[in-house]
Design a protein around this motif. Sequence first.
Motif, PDB file in Angstrom:
ATOM      1  N   LYS A 470      25.759 -29.328  26.691  1.00 24.87           N
ATOM      2  CA  LYS A 470      26.369 -28.168  27.211  1.00 24.87           C
ATOM      3  C   LYS A 470      27.287 -27.552  26.014  1.00 24.87           C
ATOM      4  CE  LYS A 470      24.620 -28.162  31.285  1.00 24.87           C
ATOM      5  NZ  LYS A 470      23.551 -27.351  31.637  1.00 24.87           N
ATOM      6  N   LEU A 471      28.415 -28.404  25.341  1.00 27.06           N
ATOM      7  CA  LEU A 471      28.981 -27.795  24.497  1.00 27.06           C
ATOM      8  C   LEU A 471      28.299 -27.187  23.450  1.00 27.06           C
ATOM      9  CD1 LEU A 471      32.155 -27.723  23.207  1.00 27.06           C
ATOM     10  CD2 LEU A 471      31.460 -29.995  22.333  1.00 27.06           C
ATOM     11  N   SER A 472      27.218 -27.811  23.073  1.00 22.25           N
ATOM     12  CA  SER A 472      26.497 -27.032  21.956  1.00 22.25           C
ATOM     13  C   SER A 472      25.689 -25.911  22.408  1.00 22.25           C
ATOM     14  CB  SER A 472      25.078 -28.390  21.757  1.00 22.25           C
ATOM     15  OG  SER A 472      24.085 -27.526  20.837  1.00 22.25           O
ATOM     16  N   SER A 473      25.511 -25.740  23.636  1.00 19.28           N
ATOM     17  CA  SER A 473      24.882 -24.393  24.087  1.00 19.28           C
ATOM     18  C   SER A 473      25.921 -23.497  23.937  1.00 19.28           C
ATOM     19  CB  SER A 473      24.300 -24.532  25.514  1.00 19.28           C
ATOM     20  OG  SER A 473      23.112 -25.466  25.440  1.00 19.28           O
ATOM     21  N   TYR A 474      27.262 -23.802  24.485  1.00 22.05           N
ATOM     22  CA  TYR A 474      28.254 -22.845  24.362  1.00 22.05           C
ATOM     23  C   TYR A 474      28.746 -22.455  22.980  1.00 22.05           C
ATOM     24  CZ  TYR A 474      33.112 -21.413  24.855  1.00 22.05           C
ATOM     25  OH  TYR A 474      34.183 -20.385  24.769  1.00 22.05           O
ATOM     26  N   LEU A 475      28.733 -23.332  22.070  1.00 22.14           N
ATOM     27  CA  LEU A 475      29.068 -22.867  20.579  1.00 22.14           C
ATOM     28  C   LEU A 475      27.913 -22.206  20.070  1.00 22.14           C
ATOM     29  CD1 LEU A 475      30.620 -26.597  19.451  1.00 22.14           C
ATOM     30  CD2 LEU A 475      31.790 -24.279  19.958  1.00 22.14           C
TER      31      LEU A 475
END
Length: 482
Positions: A470-475
């Motif tokens: 999820k962090l990857s998608s957000y960044l």
Amino acid sequence: MKSIKLSIFYITLLLLMVTGLIGPAGGAAAEPNSGKTYVIGTDITFAPFEFQDVNGKYVGIDMDLMDAIAKDQNFKYQIKPLGFNAAVQALESNQVDGVIAGMSITDERKHKFDFSEPYFESGVVMAVGIKNDTVKSYDDLKGKKVAVKTGTEGYTFAQSIAPKYGFTIVPFDDSSQMYEDVKAGNSVACFEDYPVLAYVATQSKDLKIVTPKEAGASYGFAVGKGKNKELLEKFNTGLANLKASGEYDRIKEKYLGEDAAGPANQSRFELIKQSLPPLLGGLGKTLMYTIVSLFFAFILGLIFGFMKVGHNRFLRGVATVFVDLFRGIPLIVLAMFIYFGIPQAFGFTMPLFLAAILTLSLNAGAYVTEIIRGGIQSIDRGQMEAARSLGLPYRKAMIKIIIPQAVRIMVPAFINQLVITLKDTSILSAIGLVELTQSGKIIIARTYESFTIWAEVAIMYLIVIIILTKLSSYLEGRVRRG
């Protein structure tokens, strides 16, 4: 006159005891503490000789013996739980001073190690699943699979009779994995030392012994060939004292006697609650090793990544060798080479933390190098040519124009590498690193509850990886919008 002679005799005896020339009850006295702390390697899943209790303390016949002998002979020691194969390799490479791990004294091992006087007489037996009524002897093994633990006397015995009885050997590094393979029905039987299988059969109620005990080798405490003679002498002296005092028999009775503690009756919820703290501790170490190693991997990736896209042919060649070397060597082989091979070749001791960080950093660094190279080279060459035609130096054009665009492409790949490295930490349990996976193995060795513990470990990994995804998608979204 007689009373005077007796008085002189008792005074002399008391003086000898006070000065340490003889010990109480006729035992050999301990020498003064030298101040050195001996590092002792051991197994971690070999109950009743060594295993971890609910409080995280390593206990068992070997552990209690080592503790009692150290107190009797006045020396300090530190237990290094590695697993049997890793402990033996650590002794070969001088990473530990001695090994106590239910280690059979064999002629082959005597060429590499010096052994103490035997402290336990063992022998190999065969066990099958509790509901298995078809396998009752070696003759019933034809065409079937048999689980064994590598490096043990059970493995050697299985190899010696496999051609005669026509079964296939399935090797495992941990005893608990071997038992689970039999309980799951993948293998029909397993070979192990009698006291170990007897203890497991009592504790888990899922296995039963079906053959008489074969004549086997004795267990001994091992040190390197020609090394740590003083430690070996202290062990032998302390062992003799424990046998003379009866303490040795009390230790054996504690784990093998009729009153030995049986498995606690726990509900699944109680087991999860009890195992959660050590598993969370293992997860913390997994994250710590992942973050630290990726920090150094990113530095290596930057250095070699820019070397690969530079104009210097020699530097490009060096970077290519770095990538091919550390991407081409399997992680477990690299870990073994760094932790066992290099110290043995150059005669020094390497901390486990350093070996783990080096292994993960070099492996991940090779992949990060390719991420950076791919990101930079994905930018159209025309942009660099346009920047150079406007008078911008190469370095400034890279920093101002190429790299900002490349970073947007690299972010998902960096997060993906983070996830891969996090999962790769579990491989390092082969050299004794106690992270999340290894913590699960240790708990299973005590509780024999594979389903519950592995489900708990899997959920922990899943939660962390979902958060990172999820962090990857957000960044990625932020970078694209920016």
